[in-house]
Design a protein around this motif. Structure first.
Motif, mmCIF file in Angstrom:
data_model
loop_
_atom_site.group_PDB
_atom_site.id
_atom_site.type_symbol
_atom_site.label_atom_id
_atom_site.label_comp_id
_atom_site.label_asym_id
_atom_site.label_seq_id
_atom_site.Cartn_x
_atom_site.Cartn_y
_atom_site.Cartn_z
ATOM 1 N N SER A 203 0.830 -1.209 0.000
ATOM 2 C CA SER A 203 0.000 0.000 0.000
ATOM 3 C C SER A 203 0.862 1.254 0.000
ATOM 4 C CB SER A 203 -0.915 0.009 1.228
ATOM 5 O OG SER A 203 -1.778 -1.102 1.240
ATOM 6 N N PHE A 207 1.274 4.221 -2.949
ATOM 7 C CA PHE A 207 0.740 5.544 -2.610
ATOM 8 C C PHE A 207 1.588 6.639 -3.252
ATOM 9 C CE2 PHE A 207 0.585 9.329 0.005
ATOM 10 C CZ PHE A 207 -0.764 9.482 0.263
ATOM 11 N N PRO A 208 0.989 7.736 -3.771
ATOM 12 C CA PRO A 208 -0.450 7.998 -3.872
ATOM 13 C C PRO A 208 -1.044 7.628 -5.235
ATOM 14 C CG PRO A 208 0.724 10.004 -4.355
ATOM 15 C CD PRO A 208 1.773 8.935 -4.119
ATOM 16 N N PRO A 211 -4.494 3.400 -5.444
ATOM 17 C CA PRO A 211 -5.091 2.946 -4.176
ATOM 18 C C PRO A 211 -4.977 1.433 -4.057
ATOM 19 C CG PRO A 211 -6.582 4.417 -5.384
ATOM 20 C CD PRO A 211 -5.482 4.036 -6.331
ATOM 21 N N GLN A 222 -5.014 6.402 2.333
ATOM 22 C CA GLN A 222 -5.655 7.715 2.244
ATOM 23 C C GLN A 222 -6.697 7.916 3.343
ATOM 24 O OE1 GLN A 222 -4.883 5.693 -0.232
ATOM 25 N NE2 GLN A 222 -4.431 6.779 -2.147
#
Length: 319
Positions: A203, A207-208, A211, A222
């Motif tokens: 994750s 990021f970003p 997702p 987020q």
């Protein structure tokens, strides 16, 4: 309605949903559970308050009965898996709080919300009985939803807002655990959900730009960034009309936090009795996160947490 009866009605929806989920995760032959499923399904049709997933016929019937319904005068929100279900449920035990038909309304159409709230006549009758004003809230955990913020402001710009936040590290673990639970028995064989530490590493690496995979619909990294979302609520409704709480304080000692909210919402002081269960608690048993993963999350969220603390003028003892 007695306090004991009201408490049972508030928590029953969570209990039935949990029973359904436990049956779904059970190794027992599904056909052996049919009598239990049928009994729960029938009871579920006639509840007075739902976590979500209201039977459609109930909503349609309420539309036919009356269109003269109140609008909520307070909002309780936060990110998902912030412990808001238990707090919301306990506050609903207050005699001056009228519950909507559901905690979570599956629609962004404000016109469709109307049938979920009590009638004006019901509100007037309760106020006459108590000889004091009563309140009703919109209870969706949708902190980051800009469209919802605007719609709630249009519905009632004088609403008071209660925002519950959770240490983003604990919230991330709780969301992953929830994602794993929602995938059922298959989560062990799903590379995205069978290991929290790998899930978070991937994750953060994405990021970003991308997702992380999600079952419940909220990007895990987020959703733990609160500053901008809290600022949007404050800018829209006014800083003095927004109360921001750390859910850890609530679970450490419910009563002081419930009294703080009562004061904020101008409710008569009432000693809300604690229920013996936690609403919507995840029954899945998993190993805790590794220290290395918590350190990665701590470093990731540190600058965002600082922005939040500067905004609200207080600092929480998060990891």
């Amino acid at each position: 309605m007695t306090t004991k009866m009201k408490t049972k009605k508030i928590f029953r929806s969570f209990e039935i949903i949990t029973e359904f989920r436990n049956i779904a995760h059970s190794d027992k032959n599904i056909f052996l559970n049919i009598p239990k499923i049928a009994s729960l399904f029938f009871e579920y049709q006639f509840l007075s308050y739902y976590f979500g997933g209201v039977p459609k016929w109930r909503v349609m019937l309420r539309k036919l009965i009356s269109k003269k319904r109140i609008v909520p005068n307070y909002v309780m929100t936060g990110p998902i898996k912030s412990g808001s279900s238990d707090l919301v449920s306990h506050l609903l035990m207050h005699p001056n709080i009228m519950s909507p038909l559901a905690k979570e309304i599956d629609s962004l159409n404000a016109k469709q919300w109307q049938s979920y709230f009590p009638t004006i006549k019901q509100k007037q009758a309760l106020e006459a009985k108590l000889d004091s004003k009563v309140s009703c809230g919109y209870l969706e955990p949708a902190l980051h939803d800009i469209q919802l913020i605007n719609k709630l402001y249009d519905l009632n710009p004088n609403s008071k807002i209660v925002i519950t936040l959770r240490d983003p590290i604990d919230r991330a673990f709780s969301q992953w655990k929830w994602e794993a639970f929602l995938t059922g028995k298959d989560y062990i064989n799903n590379p995205s959900f069978n290991n929290f530490d790998d899930y978070i590493k991937q994750s953060i690496s994405l990021f970003p730009s991308v997702p992380m995979q999600t079952v419940c619909g909220f990007p895990v990294m987020q959703t733990g960034i609160y500053y901008q979302a809290v600022k949007l609520w404050m800018d829209k409704f006014g800083k003095d009309n927004v109360l921001v709480l750390d859910i850890a304080d609530y679970f450490k000692n419910r009563k002081p936090v419930l009294k703080e909210i009562q004061t904020f919402l101008d409710l008569p002081d009432f000693d809300i009795q604690e229920y013996q269960k936690i609403a919507n608690e995840n029954p899945l048993k998993v190993s805790p996160a590794q220290a290395e993963t918590n350190a990665l999350l701590s470093e990731f969220y540190r600058p965002y947490n600082k922005q939040l603390f500067d905004l609200i003028g207080k600092q929480y003892q998060w990891k």
